[in-house]
Design a protein around this motif. Structure first.
Motif, PDB file in Angstrom:
ATOM      1  N   PHE A  94       0.830  -1.201   0.000  1.00 52.77           N
ATOM      2  CA  PHE A  94       0.000   0.000   0.000  1.00 52.77           C
ATOM      3  C   PHE A  94       0.871   1.260   0.000  1.00 52.77           C
ATOM      4  O   PHE A  94       0.685   2.165  -0.824  1.00 52.77           O
ATOM      5  N   TYR A  95       1.812   1.334   0.913  1.00 53.81           N
ATOM      6  CA  TYR A  95       2.666   2.525   1.015  1.00 53.81           C
ATOM      7  C   TYR A  95       3.562   2.689  -0.208  1.00 53.81           C
ATOM      8  O   TYR A  95       3.848   3.819  -0.617  1.00 53.81           O
ATOM      9  N   THR A  96       3.986   1.605  -0.788  1.00 57.43           N
ATOM     10  CA  THR A  96       4.813   1.692  -1.996  1.00 57.43           C
ATOM     11  C   THR A  96       4.034   2.368  -3.122  1.00 57.43           C
ATOM     12  O   THR A  96       4.544   3.259  -3.811  1.00 57.43           O
ATOM     13  N   ILE A  97       2.787   1.962  -3.284  1.00 58.68           N
ATOM     14  CA  ILE A  97       1.932   2.550  -4.327  1.00 58.68           C
ATOM     15  C   ILE A  97       1.657   4.023  -4.027  1.00 58.68           C
ATOM     16  O   ILE A  97       1.786   4.892  -4.895  1.00 58.68           O
ATOM     17  N   VAL A  98       1.280   4.317  -2.784  1.00 52.24           N
ATOM     18  CA  VAL A  98       0.857   5.673  -2.428  1.00 52.24           C
ATOM     19  C   VAL A  98       2.015   6.662  -2.484  1.00 52.24           C
ATOM     20  O   VAL A  98       1.869   7.776  -3.015  1.00 52.24           O
ATOM     21  N   PHE A  99       3.177   6.299  -1.941  1.00 50.03           N
ATOM     22  CA  PHE A  99       4.315   7.211  -1.970  1.00 50.03           C
ATOM     23  C   PHE A  99       4.780   7.461  -3.411  1.00 50.03           C
ATOM     24  O   PHE A  99       5.183   8.575  -3.751  1.00 50.03           O
ATOM     25  N   THR A 100       4.721   6.430  -4.244  1.00 46.52           N
ATOM     26  CA  THR A 100       5.087   6.606  -5.653  1.00 46.52           C
ATOM     27  C   THR A 100       4.124   7.556  -6.349  1.00 46.52           C
ATOM     28  O   THR A 100       4.538   8.477  -7.067  1.00 46.52           O
ATOM     29  N   LEU A 101       2.820   7.358  -6.117  1.00 38.59           N
ATOM     30  CA  LEU A 101       1.814   8.222  -6.729  1.00 38.59           C
ATOM     31  C   LEU A 101       1.933   9.653  -6.221  1.00 38.59           C
ATOM     32  O   LEU A 101       1.781  10.605  -7.000  1.00 38.59           O
ATOM     33  N   LEU A 102       2.233   9.818  -4.938  1.00 44.25           N
ATOM     34  CA  LEU A 102       2.379  11.162  -4.379  1.00 44.25           C
ATOM     35  C   LEU A 102       3.561  11.881  -5.018  1.00 44.25           C
ATOM     36  O   LEU A 102       3.456  13.066  -5.391  1.00 44.25           O
ATOM     37  N   TYR A 103       4.665  11.172  -5.176  1.00 47.94           N
ATOM     38  CA  TYR A 103       5.847  11.793  -5.783  1.00 47.94           C
ATOM     39  C   TYR A 103       5.569  12.183  -7.242  1.00 47.94           C
ATOM     40  O   TYR A 103       5.937  13.276  -7.684  1.00 47.94           O
ATOM     41  N   VAL A 104       4.920  11.295  -7.976  1.00 49.45           N
ATOM     42  CA  VAL A 104       4.577  11.592  -9.365  1.00 49.45           C
ATOM     43  C   VAL A 104       3.629  12.786  -9.435  1.00 49.45           C
ATOM     44  O   VAL A 104       3.777  13.674 -10.281  1.00 49.45           O
ATOM     45  N   VAL A 139      -4.659   7.732   0.745  1.00 50.01           N
ATOM     46  CA  VAL A 139      -4.723   7.462  -0.687  1.00 50.01           C
ATOM     47  C   VAL A 139      -5.745   8.383  -1.347  1.00 50.01           C
ATOM     48  O   VAL A 139      -5.551   8.828  -2.492  1.00 50.01           O
ATOM     49  N   ALA A 140      -6.814   8.729  -0.636  1.00 50.00           N
ATOM     50  CA  ALA A 140      -7.806   9.653  -1.187  1.00 50.00           C
ATOM     51  C   ALA A 140      -7.205  11.041  -1.413  1.00 50.00           C
ATOM     52  O   ALA A 140      -7.413  11.657  -2.463  1.00 50.00           O
ATOM     53  N   VAL A 141      -6.435  11.533  -0.445  1.00 53.32           N
ATOM     54  CA  VAL A 141      -5.805  12.846  -0.582  1.00 53.32           C
ATOM     55  C   VAL A 141      -4.808  12.852  -1.730  1.00 53.32           C
ATOM     56  O   VAL A 141      -4.748  13.799  -2.525  1.00 53.32           O
ATOM     57  N   VAL A 142      -4.019  11.791  -1.841  1.00 55.99           N
ATOM     58  CA  VAL A 142      -3.024  11.708  -2.915  1.00 55.99           C
ATOM     59  C   VAL A 142      -3.708  11.703  -4.283  1.00 55.99           C
ATOM     60  O   VAL A 142      -3.255  12.373  -5.220  1.00 55.99           O
ATOM     61  N   LEU A 143      -4.794  10.974  -4.415  1.00 58.83           N
ATOM     62  CA  LEU A 143      -5.540  10.964  -5.676  1.00 58.83           C
ATOM     63  C   LEU A 143      -6.120  12.346  -5.983  1.00 58.83           C
ATOM     64  O   LEU A 143      -6.157  12.769  -7.144  1.00 58.83           O
ATOM     65  N   HIS A 170     -12.243   6.997   0.410  1.00 56.85           N
ATOM     66  CA  HIS A 170     -12.709   7.675   1.626  1.00 56.85           C
ATOM     67  C   HIS A 170     -13.790   8.669   1.201  1.00 56.85           C
ATOM     68  O   HIS A 170     -13.528   9.586   0.432  1.00 56.85           O
ATOM     69  N   TYR A 171     -14.999   8.480   1.723  1.00 59.20           N
ATOM     70  CA  TYR A 171     -16.143   9.267   1.268  1.00 59.20           C
ATOM     71  C   TYR A 171     -15.928  10.775   1.402  1.00 59.20           C
ATOM     72  O   TYR A 171     -16.512  11.561   0.650  1.00 59.20           O
ATOM     73  N   SER A 172     -15.109  11.180   2.348  1.00 58.80           N
ATOM     74  CA  SER A 172     -14.891  12.614   2.579  1.00 58.80           C
ATOM     75  C   SER A 172     -14.325  13.321   1.350  1.00 58.80           C
ATOM     76  O   SER A 172     -14.487  14.533   1.200  1.00 58.80           O
ATOM     77  N   ALA A 173     -13.670  12.579   0.455  1.00 61.77           N
ATOM     78  CA  ALA A 173     -13.042  13.190  -0.723  1.00 61.77           C
ATOM     79  C   ALA A 173     -14.055  13.783  -1.694  1.00 61.77           C
ATOM     80  O   ALA A 173     -13.707  14.622  -2.533  1.00 61.77           O
ATOM     81  N   ILE A 174     -15.313  13.384  -1.579  1.00 61.52           N
ATOM     82  CA  ILE A 174     -16.343  13.883  -2.492  1.00 61.52           C
ATOM     83  C   ILE A 174     -16.454  15.406  -2.418  1.00 61.52           C
ATOM     84  O   ILE A 174     -16.778  16.072  -3.404  1.00 61.52           O
ATOM     85  N   ILE A 175     -16.152  15.976  -1.245  1.00 68.00           N
ATOM     86  CA  ILE A 175     -16.263  17.426  -1.084  1.00 68.00           C
ATOM     87  C   ILE A 175     -15.372  18.181  -2.060  1.00 68.00           C
ATOM     88  O   ILE A 175     -15.676  19.305  -2.456  1.00 68.00           O
ATOM     89  N   PRO A 293      -7.449  17.564   5.585  1.00 68.35           N
ATOM     90  CA  PRO A 293      -6.267  17.240   4.763  1.00 68.35           C
ATOM     91  C   PRO A 293      -6.399  17.615   3.294  1.00 68.35           C
ATOM     92  O   PRO A 293      -5.394  17.935   2.646  1.00 68.35           O
ATOM     93  N   TYR A 294      -7.630  17.611   2.757  1.00 65.50           N
ATOM     94  CA  TYR A 294      -7.826  17.980   1.348  1.00 65.50           C
ATOM     95  C   TYR A 294      -7.548  19.467   1.120  1.00 65.50           C
ATOM     96  O   TYR A 294      -7.230  19.879  -0.009  1.00 65.50           O
ATOM     97  N   PHE A 295      -7.666  20.260   2.175  1.00 66.17           N
ATOM     98  CA  PHE A 295      -7.420  21.700   2.070  1.00 66.17           C
ATOM     99  C   PHE A 295      -6.066  22.111   2.639  1.00 66.17           C
ATOM    100  O   PHE A 295      -5.487  23.113   2.217  1.00 66.17           O
TER     101      PHE A 295
END
Length: 383
Positions: A94-104, A139-143, A170-175, A293-295
């Motif tokens: 999980f962290y490997t995917i997320v950290f890679t996506l965040l860096y990209v 992962v929601a924030v990174v996306l 994470h449903y909160s990301a809909i905002i 976190p989204y803001f």
């Protein structure tokens, strides 16, 4: 001591990248690698892993995973159990995917930023828990960060796709589907949006039953949020702390200063204003603080933008944004360390070493963690 060491290391690397801008890429890769190692090595020093781990161990069918969490996170855990049948390995994947996506994501950002400064602010302003506990929201924030790039390219379809996917983690990301596009609008529209958030929070405090009745009509997700609102409305406590003062300072600075000429920089300032309005409005509603976190990422982007060279020396905007970002970083990190549900300063373990030596036992670690957590929250461990 564990997370303090990471904080100090990231600050040192940030300083090196600031004074040696030619090697910023190398420093950023190094800082992300260090943060990644600390995260996977110290994951079980956190809190929420108990909930994730128990579901991973006990769930038997695809439906068990699907109904335990948001759909896509449930699917991810189901696939990991089917392939690895090892919770720690699944966490590492999980962290490997997320950290890679965040860096990209931040490497493709529409403004040139100091990526080492960004990861330092991102981790600390979200008080470490964004990476140590809140896997679904991480992962929601990174996306959402990745989707934010499409707004400035006017590719709203791709923005909507990525942020909808984030919502299924994470449903909160809909905002973000409603708020992110606002940052490109005129200052007047941004201010109206911020005021509207404040009015909405006032309604929640005064007539929560009406709001929850409306939300309950929107299916399972609406009923879930309505239940949370009812609970927190009954248990909310009005308070006015240090962060609230920072929110007001940010709001006043935005209102009484002209927008930067650069549309992209102006958008980040608009994002910071909305972040301040949102955080101040929902001070007494923990369930709505999950949208922070989204803001907060706008503080991270502004701070890392102005610290990408000498930009912050050249204007009061730069000085103000860097001062606020650094202040929030320090204060939020201190609050994390002072949390009763965190270990003492020297009580952190290295779990990669335990795992490599065959000494890691999930049941034993869970029981040890639950005994510790019961001192601060007797109802946290329900198994």
């Amino acid at each position: 001591m564990y997370w303090t060491l990471l904080y100090v290391i990231l600050i040192l690397i940030s300083a090196l990248s600031f004074f040696n801008k030619k090697n910023e890429r190398q420093y950023s890769i190094f800082s992300f690698t260090i943060a990644y190692f600390f995260t996977i090595n110290g994951y079980f020093n956190g809190v929420d892993w108990v909930n994730y781990g128990v579901v991973f161990q006990d769930a038997k069918t695809f439906e068990d995973f699907l109904w335990s969490f948001e759909p896509l996170f449930g699917v991810f855990l189901f696939l990991c159990k089917s392939i690895f049948d090892d919770f720690y390995i699944s966490v590492i994947v999980f962290y490997t995917i997320v950290f890679t996506l965040l860096y990209v994501s931040i490497s493709q950002f529409f403004l040139k930023i100091n990526r080492t400064v960004f990861i330092t602010l991102f981790i600390t302003i979200n008080d470490i828990s964004i990476i140590n506990d809140q896997l679904r929201q991480l992962v929601a924030v990174v996306l959402c960060i990745y989707g934010l790039n499409f707004i400035f390219e006017r590719k709203y379809k791709y923005f909507a796709i990525f942020n909808l996917i984030a919502g299924f983690f994470h449903y909160s990301a809909i905002i973000t589907l409603a708020i992110y596009p606002v940052i490109l609008q005129r200052k007047k529209i941004v201010v109206i949006t911020g005021v509207s958030i404040c009015v909405f929070s006032t309604l929640l405090l005064s007539i929560p039953s009406i709001i929850t009745s409306v939300l309950s009509g929107f299916g399972f997700v609406g009923s879930y949020i309505a239940g949370k609102i009812d609970f927190y409305a009954e248990n909310s406590v009005s308070k006015f702390g240090f962060f609230a003062i920072v929110d007001i300072c940010v709001m006043m600075f935005y209102l009484f200063n002209r927008q930067p000429q650069d549309v992209k920089v102006a958008a980040l300032w608009s994002g910071v204003f909305i972040s301040a309005c949102s955080h101040l409005s929902f001070y007494s509603f923990p369930v709505f603080q999950r949208i922070n976190p989204y803001f907060f990422i706008f503080y991270c982007f502004l701070g890392s933008y102005y610290l990408n060279g000498e930009l912050f020396f050249k204007s009061r905007r730069g000085l103000f944004s860097v001062a606020i970002a650094v202040l929030l970083s320090v204060v939020c990190f201190y609050k994390f360390l002072a949390d009763d549900m965190r270990q003492g300063f020297f009580d952190y373990d290295s779990y990669l070493v335990k795992y490599a030596m065959g000494e890691f036992n999930f049941a034993m670690e869970k029981n040890k963690k639950c005994i510790f957590l019961s001192k601060a929250n007797a109802g946290f461990c329900r198994w």
